[in-house]
Design a protein around this motif. Structure first.
Motif, PDB file in Angstrom:
ATOM      1  N   HIS A  53      12.895 -22.507  -2.755  1.00  0.00           N
ATOM      2  CA  HIS A  53      13.409 -21.871  -1.543  1.00  0.00           C
ATOM      3  C   HIS A  53      14.578 -20.979  -1.943  1.00  0.00           C
ATOM      4  O   HIS A  53      15.442 -21.385  -2.723  1.00  0.00           O
ATOM      5  CB  HIS A  53      13.872 -22.939  -0.555  1.00  0.00           C
ATOM      6  N   LYS A  93       2.543 -27.228   2.401  1.00  0.00           N
ATOM      7  CA  LYS A  93       3.885 -27.738   2.706  1.00  0.00           C
ATOM      8  C   LYS A  93       4.951 -26.781   2.179  1.00  0.00           C
ATOM      9  O   LYS A  93       5.952 -26.509   2.860  1.00  0.00           O
ATOM     10  CB  LYS A  93       4.077 -29.129   2.093  1.00  0.00           C
ATOM     11  N   HIS A  94       4.739 -26.243   1.001  1.00  0.00           N
ATOM     12  CA  HIS A  94       5.692 -25.284   0.428  1.00  0.00           C
ATOM     13  C   HIS A  94       5.786 -24.045   1.322  1.00  0.00           C
ATOM     14  O   HIS A  94       6.890 -23.565   1.606  1.00  0.00           O
ATOM     15  CB  HIS A  94       5.266 -24.921  -0.992  1.00  0.00           C
ATOM     16  N   ILE A  96       5.180 -23.851   4.526  1.00  0.00           N
ATOM     17  CA  ILE A  96       5.877 -24.246   5.760  1.00  0.00           C
ATOM     18  C   ILE A  96       7.382 -24.307   5.513  1.00  0.00           C
ATOM     19  O   ILE A  96       8.181 -23.792   6.299  1.00  0.00           O
ATOM     20  CB  ILE A  96       5.349 -25.597   6.282  1.00  0.00           C
ATOM     21  N   ASP A  97       7.782 -24.923   4.405  1.00  0.00           N
ATOM     22  CA  ASP A  97       9.201 -25.122   4.108  1.00  0.00           C
ATOM     23  C   ASP A  97       9.954 -23.833   3.791  1.00  0.00           C
ATOM     24  O   ASP A  97      11.178 -23.799   3.887  1.00  0.00           O
ATOM     25  CB  ASP A  97       9.367 -26.102   2.940  1.00  0.00           C
ATOM     26  N   HIS A 100      11.917 -21.471   8.535  1.00  0.00           N
ATOM     27  CA  HIS A 100      12.631 -22.474   9.316  1.00  0.00           C
ATOM     28  C   HIS A 100      12.697 -22.052  10.775  1.00  0.00           C
ATOM     29  O   HIS A 100      11.909 -22.493  11.593  1.00  0.00           O
ATOM     30  CB  HIS A 100      14.031 -22.708   8.731  1.00  0.00           C
ATOM     31  N   ILE A 129       5.893 -32.976  10.484  1.00  0.00           N
ATOM     32  CA  ILE A 129       6.607 -31.847   9.877  1.00  0.00           C
ATOM     33  C   ILE A 129       6.967 -30.834  10.959  1.00  0.00           C
ATOM     34  O   ILE A 129       8.101 -30.363  11.043  1.00  0.00           O
ATOM     35  CB  ILE A 129       5.730 -31.163   8.798  1.00  0.00           C
ATOM     36  N   GLU A 132       9.760 -31.738  13.353  1.00  0.00           N
ATOM     37  CA  GLU A 132      11.076 -31.516  12.747  1.00  0.00           C
ATOM     38  C   GLU A 132      11.482 -30.050  12.823  1.00  0.00           C
ATOM     39  O   GLU A 132      12.664 -29.730  12.897  1.00  0.00           O
ATOM     40  CB  GLU A 132      11.052 -31.989  11.284  1.00  0.00           C
ATOM     41  N   LEU A 133      10.507 -29.155  12.847  1.00  0.00           N
ATOM     42  CA  LEU A 133      10.781 -27.721  12.939  1.00  0.00           C
ATOM     43  C   LEU A 133      10.853 -27.235  14.388  1.00  0.00           C
ATOM     44  O   LEU A 133      10.862 -26.036  14.632  1.00  0.00           O
ATOM     45  CB  LEU A 133       9.706 -26.944  12.176  1.00  0.00           C
TER      46      LEU A 133
END
Length: 192
Positions: A53, A93-94, A96-97, A100, A129, A132-133
């Protein structure tokens, strides 16, 4: 249509020989025909994502900035995911992360595929996930159990009416939530 919502279809599989494009090629035309949406297809396998990130406060690469703009522009999302070892792919997942605030106060739906569980365990993990977002995940999912047995030559679904009916329910729910949340964000910015 000028008032269409922007729907991003995120294809989450990246493995060589992946089945995701078959399912995406079935789903995308259905989404394009839905009166409420303009479709943007984001295939994680074709993206050059940074290994880490870029960090809060640092400038993203030009490619990541363009990708973030696409994620930000969407009013709703469909995440197309396989199930790997009872969960979702690491590359998804990467992806998505790396984003934000772009996800906040928007709806997410799922199209999943896999073996006996049809990708539903991956979907349940992804729901956590996206909560949380600050996303709303819609209840109904399009799921293909033993997916490779449900698509014939040319990627045609073997039960086109049933599968398309499930896709319509999903898209209708996303349209309702997408429009409601879009209007809500316009009337009052979503807080932290």
């Amino acid at each position: 249509m000028a008032n269409n919502l922007r729907l991003a279809l995120v294809i989450g599989s990246t493995r060589e020989g992946r089945f995701g494009p078959t399912v995406a090629n079935w789903f995308a035309p259905i989404a394009r025909l839905h009166a409420d949406f303009d479709l943007d297809v984001i295939d994680v396998a074709t993206l050059e994502l940074p290994d880490v990130h870029p960090g809060w406060g640092t400038e993203p690469t030009p490619g990541l900035a363009t990708l973030r703009a696409r994620v930000e522009a969407a009013d709703a999302y469909v995440v197309l995911t396989p199930e790997y070892n009872h969960s979702y792919p690491a590359h998804l997942k990467h992806f998505i992360d790396l984003h934000h605030s772009e996800w906040r106060a928007k709806p997410v739906g799922f199209v999943s595929y896999g073996g006996q569980a049809g990708g539903l365990r991956a979907v349940e993990h992804l729901r956590q996930i996206f909560a949380e977002l600050h996303c709303v995940t819609v209840r109904d999912v399009v799921s293909f159990h033993s997916a490779w047995d449900h698509f014939g030559e040319g990627g045609r679904a073997d039960d086109p009416a049933g599968a398309a009916g499930a896709a319509k329910v999903l898209l209708d729910q996303l349209a309702w939530w997408g429009r409601t949340l879009h209007e809500g964000r316009a009337a009052r910015p979503y807080g932290n």
